[in-house]
Design a protein around this motif. Sequence first.
Motif, PDB file in Angstrom:
ATOM      1  N   SER A 224      18.679 -10.217  -1.148  1.00  0.00           N
ATOM      2  CA  SER A 224      18.636 -11.564  -1.708  1.00  0.00           C
ATOM      3  C   SER A 224      17.538 -12.323  -0.994  1.00  0.00           C
ATOM      4  CB  SER A 224      19.980 -12.274  -1.512  1.00  0.00           C
ATOM      5  OG  SER A 224      19.905 -13.613  -1.975  1.00  0.00           O
ATOM      6  N   SER A 225      16.487 -12.684  -1.737  1.00  0.00           N
ATOM      7  CA  SER A 225      15.321 -13.334  -1.141  1.00  0.00           C
ATOM      8  C   SER A 225      14.926 -14.509  -2.032  1.00  0.00           C
ATOM      9  CB  SER A 225      14.174 -12.331  -1.016  1.00  0.00           C
ATOM     10  OG  SER A 225      13.035 -12.925  -0.449  1.00  0.00           O
ATOM     11  N   PRO A 226      15.497 -15.688  -1.804  1.00  0.00           N
ATOM     12  CA  PRO A 226      15.293 -16.808  -2.727  1.00  0.00           C
ATOM     13  C   PRO A 226      13.904 -17.418  -2.688  1.00  0.00           C
ATOM     14  CG  PRO A 226      16.545 -17.527  -0.805  1.00  0.00           C
ATOM     15  CD  PRO A 226      16.415 -16.035  -0.699  1.00  0.00           C
ATOM     16  N   GLY A 227      13.098 -17.093  -1.670  1.00  0.00           N
ATOM     17  CA  GLY A 227      11.787 -17.718  -1.540  1.00  0.00           C
ATOM     18  C   GLY A 227      10.643 -16.890  -2.056  1.00  0.00           C
ATOM     19  N   ARG A 228      10.900 -16.021  -3.032  1.00  0.00           N
ATOM     20  CA  ARG A 228       9.805 -15.212  -3.581  1.00  0.00           C
ATOM     21  C   ARG A 228       8.736 -16.104  -4.227  1.00  0.00           C
ATOM     22  NH1 ARG A 228      14.339 -12.091  -5.152  1.00  0.00           N
ATOM     23  NH2 ARG A 228      14.353  -9.978  -4.275  1.00  0.00           N
ATOM     24  N   ALA A 229       7.515 -15.614  -4.218  1.00  0.00           N
ATOM     25  CA  ALA A 229       6.437 -16.324  -4.897  1.00  0.00           C
ATOM     26  C   ALA A 229       6.760 -16.462  -6.372  1.00  0.00           C
ATOM     27  CB  ALA A 229       5.117 -15.569  -4.713  1.00  0.00           C
ATOM     28  N   ARG A 230       6.230 -17.514  -6.986  1.00  0.00           N
ATOM     29  CA  ARG A 230       6.570 -17.807  -8.391  1.00  0.00           C
ATOM     30  C   ARG A 230       6.277 -16.644  -9.312  1.00  0.00           C
ATOM     31  NH1 ARG A 230       4.361 -22.786  -6.782  1.00  0.00           N
ATOM     32  NH2 ARG A 230       2.309 -22.171  -7.582  1.00  0.00           N
ATOM     33  N   ILE A 231       5.107 -16.042  -9.183  1.00  0.00           N
ATOM     34  CA  ILE A 231       4.755 -14.966 -10.106  1.00  0.00           C
ATOM     35  C   ILE A 231       5.636 -13.750  -9.884  1.00  0.00           C
ATOM     36  CG2 ILE A 231       2.924 -14.124  -8.574  1.00  0.00           C
ATOM     37  CD1 ILE A 231       3.108 -13.950 -12.446  1.00  0.00           C
ATOM     38  N   LEU A 232       6.006 -13.472  -8.637  1.00  0.00           N
ATOM     39  CA  LEU A 232       6.866 -12.326  -8.362  1.00  0.00           C
ATOM     40  C   LEU A 232       8.290 -12.584  -8.834  1.00  0.00           C
ATOM     41  CD1 LEU A 232       5.588 -11.404  -4.786  1.00  0.00           C
ATOM     42  CD2 LEU A 232       4.794 -10.560  -7.013  1.00  0.00           C
ATOM     43  N   GLN A 233       8.753 -13.821  -8.703  1.00  0.00           N
ATOM     44  CA  GLN A 233      10.072 -14.167  -9.212  1.00  0.00           C
ATOM     45  C   GLN A 233      10.104 -14.068 -10.732  1.00  0.00           C
ATOM     46  OE1 GLN A 233      12.725 -14.527  -7.544  1.00  0.00           O
ATOM     47  NE2 GLN A 233      14.117 -15.215  -9.143  1.00  0.00           N
ATOM     48  N   ASN A 234       9.014 -14.468 -11.391  1.00  0.00           N
ATOM     49  CA  ASN A 234       8.946 -14.372 -12.850  1.00  0.00           C
ATOM     50  C   ASN A 234       8.962 -12.913 -13.296  1.00  0.00           C
ATOM     51  OD1 ASN A 234       8.342 -15.821 -15.522  1.00  0.00           O
ATOM     52  ND2 ASN A 234       6.689 -14.316 -15.423  1.00  0.00           N
ATOM     53  N   LEU A 235       8.220 -12.060 -12.599  1.00  0.00           N
ATOM     54  CA  LEU A 235       8.224 -10.629 -12.928  1.00  0.00           C
ATOM     55  C   LEU A 235       9.624 -10.047 -12.774  1.00  0.00           C
ATOM     56  CD1 LEU A 235       4.955  -9.528 -11.082  1.00  0.00           C
ATOM     57  CD2 LEU A 235       5.327  -9.461 -13.557  1.00  0.00           C
ATOM     58  N   ARG A 236      10.307 -10.462 -11.724  1.00  0.00           N
ATOM     59  CA  ARG A 236      11.667  -9.978 -11.470  1.00  0.00           C
ATOM     60  C   ARG A 236      12.618 -10.411 -12.584  1.00  0.00           C
ATOM     61  NH1 ARG A 236      14.843  -8.246  -7.328  1.00  0.00           N
ATOM     62  NH2 ARG A 236      16.995  -8.988  -7.288  1.00  0.00           N
ATOM     63  N   GLN A 237      12.551 -11.669 -12.962  1.00  0.00           N
ATOM     64  CA  GLN A 237      13.440 -12.180 -14.005  1.00  0.00           C
ATOM     65  C   GLN A 237      13.179 -11.498 -15.343  1.00  0.00           C
ATOM     66  OE1 GLN A 237      12.614 -16.381 -13.731  1.00  0.00           O
ATOM     67  NE2 GLN A 237      14.159 -16.712 -12.136  1.00  0.00           N
ATOM     68  N   ASN A 238      11.904 -11.287 -15.673  1.00  0.00           N
ATOM     69  CA  ASN A 238      11.567 -10.610 -16.935  1.00  0.00           C
ATOM     70  C   ASN A 238      12.083  -9.174 -16.944  1.00  0.00           C
ATOM     71  OD1 ASN A 238      10.313 -12.909 -17.861  1.00  0.00           O
ATOM     72  ND2 ASN A 238       8.236 -12.203 -17.371  1.00  0.00           N
ATOM     73  N   ALA A 239      11.975  -8.498 -15.802  1.00  0.00           N
ATOM     74  CA  ALA A 239      12.446  -7.114 -15.727  1.00  0.00           C
ATOM     75  C   ALA A 239      13.969  -7.056 -15.899  1.00  0.00           C
ATOM     76  CB  ALA A 239      12.029  -6.500 -14.397  1.00  0.00           C
ATOM     77  N   LEU A 240      14.683  -7.949 -15.233  1.00  0.00           N
ATOM     78  CA  LEU A 240      16.145  -7.965 -15.346  1.00  0.00           C
ATOM     79  C   LEU A 240      16.576  -8.273 -16.779  1.00  0.00           C
ATOM     80  CD1 LEU A 240      17.068  -9.830 -12.034  1.00  0.00           C
ATOM     81  CD2 LEU A 240      17.509  -7.416 -12.576  1.00  0.00           C
ATOM     82  N   ALA A 241      15.871  -9.203 -17.419  1.00  0.00           N
ATOM     83  CA  ALA A 241      16.205  -9.557 -18.798  1.00  0.00           C
ATOM     84  C   ALA A 241      15.985  -8.385 -19.747  1.00  0.00           C
ATOM     85  CB  ALA A 241      15.370 -10.759 -19.243  1.00  0.00           C
ATOM     86  N   ALA A 242      15.025  -7.536 -19.405  1.00  0.00           N
ATOM     87  CA  ALA A 242      14.721  -6.373 -20.244  1.00  0.00           C
ATOM     88  C   ALA A 242      15.506  -5.132 -19.830  1.00  0.00           C
ATOM     89  CB  ALA A 242      13.223  -6.081 -20.199  1.00  0.00           C
ATOM     90  N   GLY A 243      16.399  -5.280 -18.855  1.00  0.00           N
ATOM     91  CA  GLY A 243      17.171  -4.138 -18.387  1.00  0.00           C
ATOM     92  C   GLY A 243      16.358  -3.158 -17.579  1.00  0.00           C
ATOM     93  N   GLU A 244      15.274  -3.626 -16.952  1.00  0.00           N
ATOM     94  CA  GLU A 244      14.399  -2.753 -16.170  1.00  0.00           C
ATOM     95  C   GLU A 244      14.591  -2.996 -14.677  1.00  0.00           C
ATOM     96  OE1 GLU A 244      10.579  -3.808 -17.607  1.00  0.00           O
ATOM     97  OE2 GLU A 244      10.850  -2.894 -19.585  1.00  0.00           O
ATOM     98  N   ASP A 245      14.063  -2.112 -13.879  1.00  0.00           N
ATOM     99  CA  ASP A 245      14.159  -2.214 -12.428  1.00  0.00           C
ATOM    100  C   ASP A 245      13.167  -3.257 -11.939  1.00  0.00           C
ATOM    101  OD1 ASP A 245      14.253  -1.923  -9.704  1.00  0.00           O
ATOM    102  OD2 ASP A 245      13.652   0.184  -9.665  1.00  0.00           O
ATOM    103  N   PRO A 246      13.639  -4.369 -11.340  1.00  0.00           N
ATOM    104  CA  PRO A 246      12.705  -5.404 -10.891  1.00  0.00           C
ATOM    105  C   PRO A 246      11.787  -4.942  -9.764  1.00  0.00           C
ATOM    106  CG  PRO A 246      14.940  -5.877 -10.134  1.00  0.00           C
ATOM    107  CD  PRO A 246      15.041  -4.742 -11.095  1.00  0.00           C
ATOM    108  N   VAL A 247      12.268  -4.048  -8.915  1.00  0.00           N
ATOM    109  CA  VAL A 247      11.424  -3.536  -7.832  1.00  0.00           C
ATOM    110  C   VAL A 247      10.268  -2.726  -8.408  1.00  0.00           C
ATOM    111  CG1 VAL A 247      11.356  -2.051  -5.797  1.00  0.00           C
ATOM    112  CG2 VAL A 247      13.347  -3.528  -6.197  1.00  0.00           C
TER     113      VAL A 247
END
Length: 458
Positions: free
Chosen positions: A184-207
């Motif tokens: 759990s890392s709440p201070g991710r950079a905006r672009i990295l947080q956006n990539l993570r959210q998009n991956a989770l929404a698509a059922g993909e691995d955010p890492v």
Amino acid sequence: MLMICLCSGPNAGAANAAPSIDGVWQSDGYGFLLEIQGESARLFSIGDDFCIAETDALVPMGDLLPGVEFQTSSGGQWLTIRSSVEPHRISAHRRLSLPPRCATQTPVDAVAVFDAFVGFFDHSYPFFSLHNVDWPTHVAEARQRVHVTMSDHALFDELSGLIAPIRDGHVALIAEIDGTGHVSSPGRARILQNLRQNALAAGEDPVAATRAFREEFWYKSVQADILDDKGHIVGNDLIQYGMLTEEIGYLALAALDGFGPDEATPEENLRSTRTLLDEVMIYFAARGAHSIVLDLSLNFGGSDYIAREVASRFLHQTTFAYTKFAGDADTPILTRVSIAPSTGVRFEGDVALLTSNVTVSAAEVLTLALRTQHHVSHFGEATRGAFSDALSRSLPNGWQLNMSNEIYLDPEERHWEAVGIRPDVERPVFQVTNPIESHKQAIQLLLQDASWLKGSWH
């Protein structure tokens, strides 16, 4: 990101017949207690009501605390601790013995873990107000939901929710539950947080999604497109350099550490860094580069001593770069850091420094140092605003908590924590819709903008 594990080397004080460092020492700030017996030591993380052993028994000092130097006061009641490559010092006072709470086994149930988690923040975290977090209220609400029989997953979610409003790039909770890692890392950079959210929404691995972005940026965009496959990649693939035009060079740093061999000591890492930077600067000189773009836009930090070494390659004179102190100390030691021009090969032309919201930690320290120079112009996005070395602590159940506790001030005594260092000229670097292309456009704008070409090379 430098992890403060408060690791140290052999007894440095004994060589000068100083008072013995054997005994129990409690730090002022940083929340640790060190028990030293001869050439061995044991480390504890402490708060007002708890004590957690970071090592189960005494271990050799060279293993626990490599590269750390000690100096005792004349009366032997105070100990100063510093890394061999850092000017900053930590002070510790002598205790008569271990506190009673350090002699008992800490419970590992959910309530005990919660209490230690909260206690570490209460003891050492100085930035709640900067992140507009009402910590006592959040803790009181969360405490009502914590009980000894709750599952590890539920506890992890509860602790993650507690730190969610703290947008600090060094705050993180790291756990292994049923053989699976969780972060759990709440201070991710905006672009990295956006990539993570998009991956989770698509059922993909955010890492995997984040890794793919970094590889596309580094190898396709920078190596193939920006440098047209004519540049060089060195330093364990963390440094790229080449020419953008006949007279303007390009240097991109993905980190500020790890350029040398695996398991290198800080001194060995510094030597490797100096050799590589000599190579880079000789390359630019041989090709007649009068200016360069220094790209820190996807730099994830590293170590301050490497940041200072990089800065020294662009300095015209010794400069006061920043002040650093522990925000959780009762009597903080203020370390004023100046940087001298390198005795190695330097670049004396104009520099366009490019940063983004990804630029963090030691990369922000480098940014502070370079902004003192008249021939350096700062472009791009504000940096992340997370300067402190990461303070790492073990929770009773073996999970790891990272946080910030140090405060950095620029030469005007301003701190940029939580807001980031704002460039002289603000421009988008990583736009959400197409971050790779927007970064390349940011580089192109620098080539079209003559405002930073001041003729410093003459």
